[in-house]
Design a protein around this motif. Structure first.
Motif, PDB file in Angstrom:
ATOM      1  N   UNK A 230     -69.541  95.087  15.319  1.00 29.53           N
ATOM      2  CA  UNK A 230     -70.270  95.978  14.539  1.00 29.53           C
ATOM      3  C   UNK A 230     -71.800  95.365  14.636  1.00 29.53           C
ATOM      4  N   UNK A 231     -72.169  94.141  14.980  1.00 25.07           N
ATOM      5  CA  UNK A 231     -73.532  93.786  15.070  1.00 25.07           C
ATOM      6  C   UNK A 231     -74.060  94.530  16.367  1.00 25.07           C
ATOM      7  N   UNK A 232     -73.200  94.534  17.533  1.00 27.09           N
ATOM      8  CA  UNK A 232     -73.479  95.264  18.580  1.00 27.09           C
ATOM      9  C   UNK A 232     -73.825  96.839  18.341  1.00 27.09           C
ATOM     10  N   UNK A 233     -73.016  97.495  17.658  1.00 22.03           N
ATOM     11  CA  UNK A 233     -73.081  98.947  17.292  1.00 22.03           C
ATOM     12  C   UNK A 233     -74.061  99.148  16.696  1.00 22.03           C
ATOM     13  N   UNK A 234     -74.800  98.053  15.793  1.00 27.27           N
ATOM     14  CA  UNK A 234     -75.915  98.250  15.082  1.00 27.27           C
ATOM     15  C   UNK A 234     -77.222  98.009  16.177  1.00 27.27           C
ATOM     16  N   UNK A 235     -77.073  97.381  16.719  1.00 22.70           N
ATOM     17  CA  UNK A 235     -78.001  97.308  18.088  1.00 22.70           C
ATOM     18  C   UNK A 235     -78.181  98.526  18.968  1.00 22.70           C
ATOM     19  N   UNK A 236     -77.302  99.073  18.928  1.00 24.17           N
ATOM     20  CA  UNK A 236     -77.212 100.169  19.968  1.00 24.17           C
ATOM     21  C   UNK A 236     -77.586 101.487  19.297  1.00 24.17           C
ATOM     22  N   UNK A 237     -77.919 101.440  17.968  1.00 20.86           N
ATOM     23  CA  UNK A 237     -78.309 102.664  17.045  1.00 20.86           C
ATOM     24  C   UNK A 237     -79.570 103.081  17.620  1.00 20.86           C
ATOM     25  N   UNK A 238     -80.452 102.175  17.969  1.00 24.01           N
ATOM     26  CA  UNK A 238     -81.881 102.378  18.431  1.00 24.01           C
ATOM     27  C   UNK A 238     -81.916 102.468  20.124  1.00 24.01           C
ATOM     28  N   UNK A 239     -80.841 102.311  20.688  1.00 21.52           N
ATOM     29  CA  UNK A 239     -80.810 102.326  22.138  1.00 21.52           C
ATOM     30  C   UNK A 239     -81.169 103.890  22.384  1.00 21.52           C
ATOM     31  N   UNK A 240     -81.853 103.980  23.585  1.00 22.81           N
ATOM     32  CA  UNK A 240     -81.830 105.248  24.401  1.00 22.81           C
ATOM     33  C   UNK A 240     -80.599 106.042  24.980  1.00 22.81           C
ATOM     34  N   UNK A 241     -79.890 104.986  25.531  1.00 21.78           N
ATOM     35  CA  UNK A 241     -78.522 105.483  26.309  1.00 21.78           C
ATOM     36  C   UNK A 241     -77.577 104.475  25.711  1.00 21.78           C
ATOM     37  N   UNK A 242     -76.449 104.936  25.268  1.00 16.98           N
ATOM     38  CA  UNK A 242     -75.411 104.455  24.706  1.00 16.98           C
ATOM     39  C   UNK A 242     -74.181 104.224  25.797  1.00 16.98           C
ATOM     40  N   UNK A 243     -73.906 103.144  26.419  1.00 17.98           N
ATOM     41  CA  UNK A 243     -72.736 102.820  27.266  1.00 17.98           C
ATOM     42  C   UNK A 243     -71.307 103.473  26.622  1.00 17.98           C
ATOM     43  N   UNK A 244     -70.299 103.824  27.372  1.00 21.98           N
ATOM     44  CA  UNK A 244     -68.945 103.784  27.131  1.00 21.98           C
ATOM     45  C   UNK A 244     -68.595 102.746  26.170  1.00 21.98           C
ATOM     46  N   UNK A 245     -67.666 103.160  25.110  1.00 21.58           N
ATOM     47  CA  UNK A 245     -67.227 102.278  23.885  1.00 21.58           C
ATOM     48  C   UNK A 245     -66.781 100.939  24.740  1.00 21.58           C
ATOM     49  N   UNK A 246     -65.752 101.191  25.672  1.00 22.00           N
ATOM     50  CA  UNK A 246     -64.982 100.090  26.218  1.00 22.00           C
ATOM     51  C   UNK A 246     -65.921  98.985  27.046  1.00 22.00           C
ATOM     52  N   UNK A 247     -66.916  99.465  27.717  1.00 19.99           N
ATOM     53  CA  UNK A 247     -67.891  98.628  28.232  1.00 19.99           C
ATOM     54  C   UNK A 247     -68.591  97.840  27.330  1.00 19.99           C
ATOM     55  N   UNK A 248     -69.051  98.547  26.110  1.00 20.97           N
ATOM     56  CA  UNK A 248     -69.821  97.559  25.099  1.00 20.97           C
ATOM     57  C   UNK A 248     -68.641  96.470  24.493  1.00 20.97           C
ATOM     58  N   UNK A 249     -67.591  97.031  24.106  1.00 13.91           N
ATOM     59  CA  UNK A 249     -66.528  95.982  23.753  1.00 13.91           C
ATOM     60  C   UNK A 249     -66.298  94.768  24.743  1.00 13.91           C
ATOM     61  N   UNK A 250     -65.931  95.117  26.260  1.00 12.06           N
ATOM     62  CA  UNK A 250     -65.684  94.289  27.009  1.00 12.06           C
ATOM     63  C   UNK A 250     -67.157  92.981  27.205  1.00 12.06           C
ATOM     64  N   UNK A 251     -68.349  93.778  26.972  1.00 14.01           N
ATOM     65  CA  UNK A 251     -69.564  93.020  27.469  1.00 14.01           C
ATOM     66  C   UNK A 251     -69.505  91.924  25.944  1.00 14.01           C
ATOM     67  N   UNK A 252     -69.271  92.307  24.851  1.00 15.68           N
ATOM     68  CA  UNK A 252     -69.162  91.466  23.560  1.00 15.68           C
ATOM     69  C   UNK A 252     -68.163  90.401  23.704  1.00 15.68           C
ATOM     70  N   UNK A 253     -66.813  90.840  24.247  1.00 13.00           N
ATOM     71  CA  UNK A 253     -65.804  89.792  24.238  1.00 13.00           C
ATOM     72  C   UNK A 253     -66.196  88.821  25.496  1.00 13.00           C
ATOM     73  N   UNK A 254     -66.572  89.230  26.432  1.00 17.95           N
ATOM     74  CA  UNK A 254     -67.070  88.295  27.680  1.00 17.95           C
ATOM     75  C   UNK A 254     -68.196  87.261  27.066  1.00 17.95           C
ATOM     76  N   UNK A 255     -68.856  87.904  26.528  1.00 18.30           N
ATOM     77  CA  UNK A 255     -70.189  86.960  25.807  1.00 18.30           C
ATOM     78  C   UNK A 255     -69.447  85.804  24.938  1.00 18.30           C
ATOM     79  N   UNK A 256     -68.450  86.220  24.015  1.00 19.84           N
ATOM     80  CA  UNK A 256     -67.905  85.424  23.215  1.00 19.84           C
ATOM     81  C   UNK A 256     -67.266  84.618  23.954  1.00 19.84           C
TER      82      UNK A 256
END
Length: 150
Positions: free
Chosen positions: A33-59
């Motif tokens: 949810x935090x990452x989704x909020x950050x991406x609201x202002x992004x110019x290009x939003x990556x594929x949802x699975x890419x975002x989820x995997x990035x968040x999981x890898x960081x965790x």
């Protein structure tokens, strides 16, 4: 989609009364949810699975660092708690490449970009992340790339 799997895992954990798993899944959903909020202002939003995997890898990276620190500090009970969270988080990640597969990918990229020394590590890492970022732990891959270039 991975996000749907995580949401269904939350419901399953609630029904089963598995408080530890439920807490870890809720933590994942909060980070997403935090990452989704950050991406609201992004110019290009990556594929949802890419975002989820990035968040999981960081965790995963954060949990591994915490486990090391807790073990070094003699706090095994906290390390065990972090390990249980790590197990839940890793269960949602796509199957990671083995060390041998990672080395083979590194060798292929090394030959492709003409990398000869550690100075070329950035080139190799960039291509490796672009092609295999979702299925390789980049912190481990970094050490393998360095060893391959020495």
């Amino acid at each position: 989609m991975i996000r749907d799997t995580i949401k269904s895992a939350q419901i399953t954990a609630m029904k089963a009364g598995d408080k530890e798993r439920l807490a870890a899944v809720r933590l994942i959903l909060a980070k997403l949810k935090d990452r989704d909020i950050e991406l609201r202002v992004a110019t290009s939003v990556p594929d949802d699975d890419v975002v989820v995997v990035e968040v999981l890898q960081k965790m995963v990276k954060q949990r591994r660092e915490s486990i090391d620190m807790f073990k070094n500090g003699g706090r095994d009970e906290l390390a065990a708690k972090e390990q249980s969270e790590l197990d839940v988080i890793e269960s949602f990640l796509p199957q990671q490449l083995s060390e041998e597969e990672t080395k083979a990918a590194i060798e292929g990229i090394k030959a492709e970009v003409g990398a000869a020394s550690v100075k070329d590590m950035g080139k190799v890492m960039a291509v490796l992340k672009e092609r295999h970022g979702q299925v390789i732990d980049m912190s481990k891959a970094s050490a393998l790339v360095k060893a391959a270039l020495n």
